[in-house]
Enzyme design. Structure first.
Site, PDB file in Angstrom:
ATOM      1  N   VAL A 595       0.831  -1.204   0.000  1.00  0.00           N
ATOM      2  CA  VAL A 595       0.000   0.000   0.000  1.00  0.00           C
ATOM      3  C   VAL A 595       0.865   1.253   0.000  1.00  0.00           C
ATOM      4  O   VAL A 595       0.608   2.223  -0.733  1.00  0.00           O
ATOM      5  CB  VAL A 595      -0.952   0.004   1.213  1.00  0.00           C
ATOM      6  CG1 VAL A 595      -1.652   1.352   1.330  1.00  0.00           C
ATOM      7  CG2 VAL A 595      -1.968  -1.106   1.098  1.00  0.00           C
ATOM      8  N   ASP A 642      -1.087  36.876 -33.409  1.00  0.00           N
ATOM      9  CA  ASP A 642      -1.691  37.908 -34.241  1.00  0.00           C
ATOM     10  C   ASP A 642      -1.306  39.273 -33.701  1.00  0.00           C
ATOM     11  O   ASP A 642      -0.784  39.400 -32.582  1.00  0.00           O
ATOM     12  CB  ASP A 642      -3.220  37.783 -34.236  1.00  0.00           C
ATOM     13  CG  ASP A 642      -3.684  36.545 -34.979  1.00  0.00           C
ATOM     14  OD1 ASP A 642      -2.956  36.114 -35.886  1.00  0.00           O
ATOM     15  OD2 ASP A 642      -4.758  36.021 -34.652  1.00  0.00           O
ATOM     16  N   THR A 644      -3.601  42.383 -34.279  1.00  0.00           N
ATOM     17  CA  THR A 644      -4.794  43.128 -33.905  1.00  0.00           C
ATOM     18  C   THR A 644      -5.528  42.434 -32.765  1.00  0.00           C
ATOM     19  O   THR A 644      -5.890  41.266 -32.862  1.00  0.00           O
ATOM     20  CB  THR A 644      -5.731  43.268 -35.118  1.00  0.00           C
ATOM     21  OG1 THR A 644      -5.008  43.870 -36.181  1.00  0.00           O
ATOM     22  CG2 THR A 644      -6.934  44.116 -34.775  1.00  0.00           C
ATOM     23  N   GLU A 737     -15.106  47.960 -38.715  1.00  0.00           N
ATOM     24  CA  GLU A 737     -16.424  48.474 -39.072  1.00  0.00           C
ATOM     25  C   GLU A 737     -17.008  49.328 -37.956  1.00  0.00           C
ATOM     26  O   GLU A 737     -17.632  50.367 -38.214  1.00  0.00           O
ATOM     27  CB  GLU A 737     -17.358  47.317 -39.405  1.00  0.00           C
ATOM     28  CG  GLU A 737     -16.945  46.547 -40.647  1.00  0.00           C
ATOM     29  CD  GLU A 737     -17.997  45.525 -41.034  1.00  0.00           C
ATOM     30  OE1 GLU A 737     -19.079  45.517 -40.415  1.00  0.00           O
ATOM     31  OE2 GLU A 737     -17.757  44.741 -41.961  1.00  0.00           O
ATOM     32  N   ASP A 911      -1.799  42.722 -41.839  1.00  0.00           N
ATOM     33  CA  ASP A 911      -1.471  44.116 -42.154  1.00  0.00           C
ATOM     34  C   ASP A 911      -0.222  44.196 -43.028  1.00  0.00           C
ATOM     35  O   ASP A 911       0.531  43.229 -43.163  1.00  0.00           O
ATOM     36  CB  ASP A 911      -1.255  44.907 -40.862  1.00  0.00           C
ATOM     37  CG  ASP A 911      -2.559  45.519 -40.369  1.00  0.00           C
ATOM     38  OD1 ASP A 911      -3.549  45.449 -41.114  1.00  0.00           O
ATOM     39  OD2 ASP A 911      -2.588  46.053 -39.252  1.00  0.00           O
ATOM     40  N   LYS A 964       0.152  31.096 -42.095  1.00  0.00           N
ATOM     41  CA  LYS A 964       0.379  30.822 -40.679  1.00  0.00           C
ATOM     42  C   LYS A 964       0.465  29.317 -40.441  1.00  0.00           C
ATOM     43  O   LYS A 964       1.331  28.839 -39.697  1.00  0.00           O
ATOM     44  CB  LYS A 964      -0.762  31.423 -39.852  1.00  0.00           C
ATOM     45  CG  LYS A 964      -0.561  31.295 -38.359  1.00  0.00           C
ATOM     46  CD  LYS A 964      -1.786  31.695 -37.565  1.00  0.00           C
ATOM     47  CE  LYS A 964      -2.114  33.152 -37.726  1.00  0.00           C
ATOM     48  NZ  LYS A 964      -3.245  33.561 -36.842  1.00  0.00           N
ATOM     49  N   ASP A 983      -8.121  34.011 -34.539  1.00  0.00           N
ATOM     50  CA  ASP A 983      -9.462  34.507 -34.249  1.00  0.00           C
ATOM     51  C   ASP A 983     -10.442  34.248 -35.385  1.00  0.00           C
ATOM     52  O   ASP A 983     -11.645  34.369 -35.188  1.00  0.00           O
ATOM     53  CB  ASP A 983      -9.430  36.008 -33.943  1.00  0.00           C
ATOM     54  CG  ASP A 983      -8.815  36.819 -35.074  1.00  0.00           C
ATOM     55  OD1 ASP A 983      -8.492  36.231 -36.126  1.00  0.00           O
ATOM     56  OD2 ASP A 983      -8.639  38.034 -34.906  1.00  0.00           O
ATOM     57  N   ASN A1079       1.434   6.802   4.590  1.00  0.00           N
ATOM     58  CA  ASN A1079       0.864   6.764   3.242  1.00  0.00           C
ATOM     59  C   ASN A1079      -0.102   7.932   3.015  1.00  0.00           C
ATOM     60  O   ASN A1079      -0.128   8.539   1.940  1.00  0.00           O
ATOM     61  CB  ASN A1079       0.134   5.437   3.045  1.00  0.00           C
ATOM     62  CG  ASN A1079      -0.404   5.283   1.647  1.00  0.00           C
ATOM     63  OD1 ASN A1079       0.346   5.128   0.699  1.00  0.00           O
ATOM     64  ND2 ASN A1079      -1.724   5.322   1.506  1.00  0.00           N
ATOM     65  N   ASP A1083       0.806  10.643   0.139  1.00  0.00           N
ATOM     66  CA  ASP A1083      -0.057  10.601  -1.044  1.00  0.00           C
ATOM     67  C   ASP A1083      -0.996  11.795  -1.109  1.00  0.00           C
ATOM     68  O   ASP A1083      -0.907  12.629  -1.994  1.00  0.00           O
ATOM     69  CB  ASP A1083      -0.864   9.300  -1.057  1.00  0.00           C
ATOM     70  CG  ASP A1083      -0.081   8.163  -1.686  1.00  0.00           C
ATOM     71  OD1 ASP A1083       0.899   8.450  -2.378  1.00  0.00           O
ATOM     72  OD2 ASP A1083      -0.449   7.004  -1.482  1.00  0.00           O
TER      73      ASP A1083
END
Length: 1414
Positions: A595, A642, A644, A737, A911, A964, A983, A1079, A1083
């Site tokens: 044990v 990356d 950005t 955007e 970019d 990549k 992403d 033990n 343990d």
């Protein structure tokens, strides 16, 4: 038109469009009926196919809902087949997803595509496994990533609580099976027996049904028309006929009580509306039936929630039972019970012994305590089981919370006429949801409207085509016009788990949660998580240690039994009870040794370390999806990131721009005059340029130009305004955007919503990385206008005119334009360069007018759209905007920490070179010796050149996801451990290929997140450093525990074995109960203490370990052996010579006291050694960070307090006695000596130990040079065909010359031209001459770049200082601080810095002329 049945809205300008014609309800008589999938158990399954009178239709499904494979005997009609292609989420040249509608013919039985699910003929197009349910015994179903195709992927280490013999349908009263049986889930019942009295294991092993049967669904759908199973069956299999039977899309919408345009009628509490005020149901158009007024809760009661039922967690009692089922513990328990029985018999069934001593001169009865040892062992076993089970239970709870966090995401829906963002779990049947590129569809649905929507359903169905979605009316029209032999191609069904590759659109939800297509598959795939690589390593080590410990226990048992049998002869006076008790003691001590020797704490340690690490990482915005990634990041050598959003803040704002060509506007011009390149002095000024503050833009632009500018921004955009968690309005969508929309709002131009609603859209061109642009075509009265926006250097090349503004501010109402000239093109180029060198992203906006649509001289393609290339030319430039994305705070420091930790950082960005180099210089990524290259050039390099460039490549600009992926593949072939951030949808292959994939939690698409291992919830690069720290922390925690436990194991086994064999009574100095306490310490307690140290930055002060580095380092080995030897010597000396050393007489009392002292010294040696094991390096401060780890402090106090209680009050149970002050002093001194011994070991040179271990073949020789894999070695010489031929010839030449030449790797036989083993004739050697010359010329000409004339792509001729990003195509740059003697200068013909006579600037503040170019 009835108000209760609103028609679907179809946007089209084609008078022949299927959308403008109603479809007949039945096909023409001469039309071949559409083949249908036969559902097992349905009436149709008993009849023959319409075209197969004999009932042997090859397209029928087998009774178990699986497809008959071709040639199986069930399909007499020949079936077409093609090679199955693994699914791919991208559209690269190497993708398995292609846009092709080629049909199989007898002459061409192997088409390029398989349209199985689309035309309802799965096995006719090699879709044999389209609807085949995943077998639960399939090893792939347990893969943590490969089968993760939906929202509910799980890696929780818990057993499956569901057997899914029948799909569940959510009803008003709870979950019930679709066949109407009892409402309880039979799959959760354990021990259920069949009629023969045996457990129904066969039923449990069968995969769940792939289909639903609406005839057996007893769910009452009131107030709605259709049952849940009937709606779910519309997509499985895709059945246009079933959809037609319920009235088509209009009937479906009417039955669900939803308006096709404005969505469900809800109150303001149902989500964050676009304008903050969704319409109430009273304001909503639609019917007055009960289904229109049904609440969201009612929909969830009938159709279910969009959330899979939680897997049944194991209770604490179950975990205790599982822990107790360990064979060794069972054997020990049996021995303990026998010992207890014999002890009770000894104490109660026999007369007590009379003992005489100083305290009892007349004799007194001996205490009846023989039963105590058995009870103590039982209690110790219970404690061991209980503590281990509580740890497992706590770990399971932590992983459950982690999974709940991981499954959480938001989707966009239309409710109350407004777009809103809601949690994916809040989606209900009837919702109108939005489709966007990169999204993983979370539910089943019917497509309503959209533009060029294509889905990859390979992950959900095995369908390898990118399937374009059409409206229901278009599908019906195509079906009704089919000729005999033709098959249905158009598809209006959306399957959960599919990925949107491109386009935007809307769909109505028809199935959610466990009734959806993907939900049922995910329920079938549930299972326990795979073990991590470190767990596998430790399991192997634990198995080895357990075998050694088991062998020690067996050897001890044999030795003691030999002594036992010998004593039977030499001491025949012992009673039978004494003999039995002696045998049980031998058995107990041997089993206890096993044990102790079995290191069950090793797997526990790594599990605890991972559990605590992932929980703390989640608090630091790191969501771990694959547990093994924590360990892998510890040894990462390269991170490809990356730009950005990762290095920058991804909060973009328009800060500068050029209206037309000459009007340069700057935000806050008085404070940012340097951002204007107008009138910068002699040599830089451009005739006609002028600057003005951005707030004055309306004074320089006419009202018509303002309208044009605003429409170019608002209409050509998918972003929208929404309320955030704080209730404030902000823009949601692409950061570029949203920056432009915010710019238009700041200019106080008309609201984007009004502009969009007033525009009549004819065609949309979604953004793609190939086009680097997006566009929209709108109808304006009798003309048409194309608006485009995208990369400035790309769109500028396609413009021939530009708008004109005047410096004096005089303007009319018209838009004045003029032609481009050479000065104009040069001006635009320099403007782009100027903005790029300030780290601004430049976006161009342009337009073009057409008299008709499609334009004269153009034709629509197969998708009924005009090709982009045909219209994206001869445009008029409106403006170039400079969008700023500032660096994230702390990025430079994070990059420095990575470099300090031996992790190279490489930037991969879309970019241009100038912007990328500027950002990389600010971050500290671009350093001396670094190389800058563009993606297209890197892609064209030969394998050998790529291997040479990749280690020094620091910036890969204008790179695509394929570039990549190629970089990651190259680095991995060199033995690097690569981490990659991504992403976008197309980043999926790179994320999968990398050792660790990081997806962006905010900007990342669902496809990217699904392909990743770790999600950066705040998109910050700093968290990658945290991931490295936590990965090393996990590895260090496990190594700390390993170092501690192995030393305890060695000491305990040696002491127990030697003392037991040397004892005349077969007793060990450490009893069974004492060993069980040890033990428990080594343990459970040690695992909790050493596996919970927090991550520290000190872990970054070392280089990553090699892949083949041993789990136990030389430093660890040295510490383990020295500590074990010290403890063994101390304990054995005290045991055998303790009485003499302490000056005590040899009697029972003193022997008991000596045994307690040895036990106490042994335990305190472990307690102090646990402190010593907190460090793995050669630093001496073992208490560093001690006070920050409350787990360690608490467990340390528990161990000390527990040992004191055992010694002071343990008494007979632990066979100890109280110790005096002197004994406690000896104990503490011996235990504390572990610390200075540990310090001495750290100061000892490691070299002699390492050489000894190498000689003993325990470790590999670290001085041995690494070798390339055979694949890499072959690739090394395949970069030039001429040199490959040279290699063949050198191989021939080596046969004659031999010796030194033969030793070169260059003479390996080529895989391109293997030579015979026969002798080579001398004339063959002459072939060397032309090939060597050709090789030299080829190698020298490989990097030659043709002369570029002055133009937009190269306005300054050969002067790179004024070049745009186009100039660098086919070029290489080196950092200006690179050593002039660097071989790359000679290889690529570059000019060293000093030879140009120019000063070299630092990496920071690099200008466009500071780098070397070719």
């Amino acid at each position: 038109m009835s108000r209760n049945n609103p028609p679907p809205v179809i946007i089209t300008t084609d008078p022949d469009s299927p959308a403008l014609h109603s479809a007949p309800s039945t096909p023409p008589p001469n039309q071949r009926p559409t083949p249908t999938l036969v559902i097992p158990g349905s009436p149709a399954s008993e009849s023959s196919h319409p075209e197969s009178p004999q009932g042997n239709d090859p397209f029928r499904l087998s009774p178990n809902a699986r497809l008959y494979p071709p040639g199986s005997g069930h399909s007499p009609t020949p079936s077409y087949s093609s090679a199955l292609t693994p699914p791919s989420p991208t559209l690269t040249s190497s993708s398995s997803v292609h846009f092709s509608d080629e049909l199989p013919t007898p002459s061409s039985p192997n088409p390029k595509t398989s349209l199985a699910l689309r035309d309802n003929h799965p096995d006719a197009r090699s879709g044999m496994e389209t609807l085949q349910t995943v077998d639960e015994n399939d090893p792939q179903r347990r893969h943590a990533r490969g089968w993760s195709i939906g929202t509910w992927s799980s890696a929780a280490p818990t057993a499956d609580g569901y057997s899914m013999k029948k799909p569940l349908i959510r009803t008003a009263t709870g979950a019930s099976e679709v066949d109407g049986d009892r409402g309880e889930d039979d799959a959760n019942k354990k021990g259920k027996k069949d009629k023969k009295g045996k457990k129904g294991k066969k039923d449990k092993e069968e995969p769940p049904s792939a289909h639903l049967d609406p005839d057996k669904d007893k769910t009452d759908p009131t107030p709605f028309r259709e049952k849940p199973s009937r709606l779910a069956m519309l997509v499985d299999p895709k059945s246009l006929e079933d959809l037609e039977k319920i009235g088509g899309v209009s009937g479906l919408l009417e039955g669900l009580g939803v308006d096709g345009e404005k969505g469900l009628a809800v109150g303001t509490d149902e989500g964050n509306a676009e304008n903050g005020a969704p319409r109430s149901s009273a304001d909503m158009p639609g019917g007055n039936g009960p289904q229109w007024r049904a609440s969201m809760d009612r929909r969830r009661d009938i159709y279910g929630r969009n959330d899979l039922p939680r897997r049944k967690s194991k209770s604490l009692l179950l975990l205790m039972w599982l822990a107790f089922k360990d064979k060794v513990l069972i054997l020990l328990s049996v021995a303990a019970v026998v010992s207890l029985a014999l002890g009770l018999y000894q104490d109660l069934g026999t007369p007590p012994k009379i003992i005489y001593n100083d305290e009892c001169p007349d004799g007194c009865e001996e205490a009846q305590v023989d039963w105590v040892e058995g009870v103590a062992i039982v209690v110790a076993i219970i404690i061991v089981v209980l503590v281990g089970s509580i740890n497992d239970w706590q770990k399971e709870r932590q992983f459950k919370k982690l999974n709940e966090k991981r499954e959480d995401r938001n989707v966009k829906v239309i409710r109350g006429g407004s777009e809103m963002v809601i949690n994916v779990k809040d989606v209900v049947v009837g919702d109108v949801c939005l489709l966007e590129p990169g999204e993983i569809i979370p539910v089943d649905g019917i497509f309503l409207r959209g533009h060029n929507v294509r889905c990859d359903e390979s992950g959900a169905t095995g369908e390898s085509d990118a399937i374009k979605k059409f409206s229901y009316d278009e599908c019906i029209k195509e079906r009704d016009n089919l000729q005999p032999g033709q098959r249905q191609k158009k598809d209006c069904f959306l399957i959960s788990g599919a990925k949107v590759l491109e386009g935007v659109g809307e769909y109505v939800v028809i199935a959610v949660g466990p009734t959806s297509f993907n939900g049922r598959i995910m329920m079938a795939m549930r299972g326990d998580a795979d073990e991590t690589p470190l767990q596998i390593k430790l399991n192997h080590l634990a198995e080895l240690i357990a075998k050694l410990g088991g062998a020690s226990g067996l050897l001890l048992f044999i030795a003691l039994m030999i002594r036992f049998f010998v004593q039977l002869k030499t001491n025949p006076d012992r009673s039978a009870n004494d003999k039995a008790q002696s045998f049980i003691q031998i058995l107990i001590i041997a089993v206890t040794l096993v044990v102790v020797a079995v290191p069950e704490g090793l797997p526990l340690a790594v599990t605890l370390a991972l559990a605590f690490a992932t929980k703390r990482m989640t608090k630091q915005n790191l969501l771990v999806r694959v547990l093994g990634s924590c360990e892998t990041m510890a040894n990462a050598t390269v991170v490809c990131t990356d730009k950005t959003g990762t290095l920058t803040q991804n909060e973009m704002t328009v800060v500068a721009g050029s209206l037309g060509v000459h009007g340069k506007f700057v935000k806050d011009l008085s404070d940012n005059a340097s951002r204007s390149n107008a009138n910068e002095g002699e040599g830089h000024s451009v005739h006609g340029d002028f600057s003005f503050d951005m707030s004055q833009l309306n004074d320089y632009a006419s009202s018509s130009l303002q309208t044009l500018f605003n429409e170019a921004i608002c209409i050509n955009s998918t972003a929208f305004e929404d309320k955030n968690e704080e209730g404030k309005l902000n823009f949601v969508g692409s950061k570029t955007e949203t920056a432009l929309l915010r710019f238009a709002k700041d200019m106080e131009w008309p609201n984007y919503r009004q502009v969009r609603e007033s525009a009549e859209i004819v065609q949309m061109i979604p953004f793609s990385s190939e086009l680097k642009a997006m566009g929209v075509v709108v109808r304006k009265d009798d003309t048409y206008r194309l608006y485009l926006k995208g990369a400035s250097e790309v769109l500028s090349n396609n413009c021939t005119r530009h708008v004109v503004v005047h410096q004096d501010g005089n303007k009319g109402d018209d838009i004045e334009t003029t032609e481009f000239d050479d000065d104009t093109m040069s001006n635009i180029s320099k403007t782009i360069i100027f903005y790029a060198n300030q780290s601004l992203r430049t976006i161009a906006l342009c337009y073009r007018d057409f008299e008709s649509w499609p334009p004269a001289g153009t034709e629509k393609d197969g998708a009924d759209e005009v090709p982009y290339e045909a219209i994206a030319k001869d445009m008029t430039l409106i403006a170039i905007t400079g969008i700023e994305d500032p660096l994230r705070p702390g990025v430079r420091e994070a990059v420095e920490k990575c470099q300090l930790a031996g992790v190279a950082v490489k930037m991969c960005t879309g970019d241009n070179v100038l912007t990328a180099r500027s950002i990389a210089s600010q971050c500290g990524i671009f350093t001396a010796g670094g190389v800058v290259m563009e993606g297209p050039l890197f892609r064209k390099l030969s394998d050998s050149d790529r291997l040479e460039i990749a280690p020094r490549l620091q910036i890969l600009a204008r790179s695509s996801p394929e570039d990549k992926r190629l970089l990651v593949k190259t680095l991995k072939s060199m033995g690097e451990v690569v981490g990659v951030t991504g992403d976008g949808t197309n980043d999926g292959p790179a994320l999968k290929l990398a050792n660790v994939g990081f997806a962006m939690g905010i900007a990342g698409t669902e496809v990217a997140k699904e392909a990743s291992d770790i999600i950066l919830m705040d998109d910050s690069f700093k968290n990658i450093v945290l991931a490295i720290m936590w990965g090393r922390c996990v590895n260090d925690s496990v190594k700390k525990f390993l170092q501690f436990q192995i030393s305890v194991n060695i000491t305990a086994v040696f002491i127990t074995f030697i003392s037991a064999v040397a004892s005349s009574s077969e007793e060990s100095v450490l009893t069974a109960v004492q060993l069980l306490w040890v033990n428990l310490i080594m343990d459970t307690f040690a695992a909790l203490a050493l596996a919970t140290d927090p991550a520290t930055e000190s872990s970054l002060d070392r280089k990553p370990d090699r892949k083949n580095a041993p789990l136990i380092t030389v430093e660890m080995f040295k510490m383990i052996m020295v500590q074990a030897i010290y403890q063994i010597i101390v304990c054995l000396v005290l045991h055998f010579a303790g009485l003499k050393i302490l000056g005590l007489e040899d009697n029972d009392q003193n022997n008991t006291e000596l045994g307690a002292l040895v036990f106490n010294c042994f335990v305190f040696c472990q307690i102090f050694n646990q402190l010593n094991c907190r460090r793995l390096d050669r630093k001496l401060n073992v208490l560093e960070g001690f006070w920050r780890n409350w787990y360690f402090i608490i467990i340390f106090l528990i161990m000390v307090g527990g040992q004191i209680l055992i010694v002071e009050v343990g008494g007979a149970a632990f066979q100890v006695t109280r110790l005096g002050g002197r004994d406690w002093g000896i104990t503490l001194v011996i235990g504390a000596l572990s610390l200075p011994i540990g310090a001495l070991v750290r100061l000892t040179p490691t070299g002699p130990f390492a050489r000894l271990l190498v000689k003993l073949h325990i470790y590999a020789d670290p001085n041995k040079l690494p070798e390339l894999s055979p694949e890499a070695e072959e690739e090394q010489y395949s970069y030039n065909p001429a040199l490959s031929r040279v290699k063949d010839n050198l191989s021939t030449y080596a046969r004659i010359r031999g010796g030194r030449l033969r030793a070169s790797s260059m003479v390996a036989k080529s895989r391109n031209a293997q030579l015979r083993d026969a002798d080579i004739q001398f004339p063959s050697l002459l072939t060397m001459v032309p090939t060597v010359i050709a090789g030299t010329v080829g190698a020298g000409a490989h990097w030659v770049t043709p002369h570029n004339s002055i133009g937009l792509s190269n306005p300054a001729g050969q002067d790179p200082s004024y070049s745009t990003a186009e100039l660098f195509k086919g070029k290489v740059q080196l950092h200006p601080r690179t050593n002039p003697d660097d071989p790359l200068y000679a290889k690529f013909g570059l000019q060293p810095p000093e030879s140009r006579g120019s000063s070299v600037s630092g990496a920071e503040g690099l200008s466009s002329g500071d780098a070397n170019n070719v």
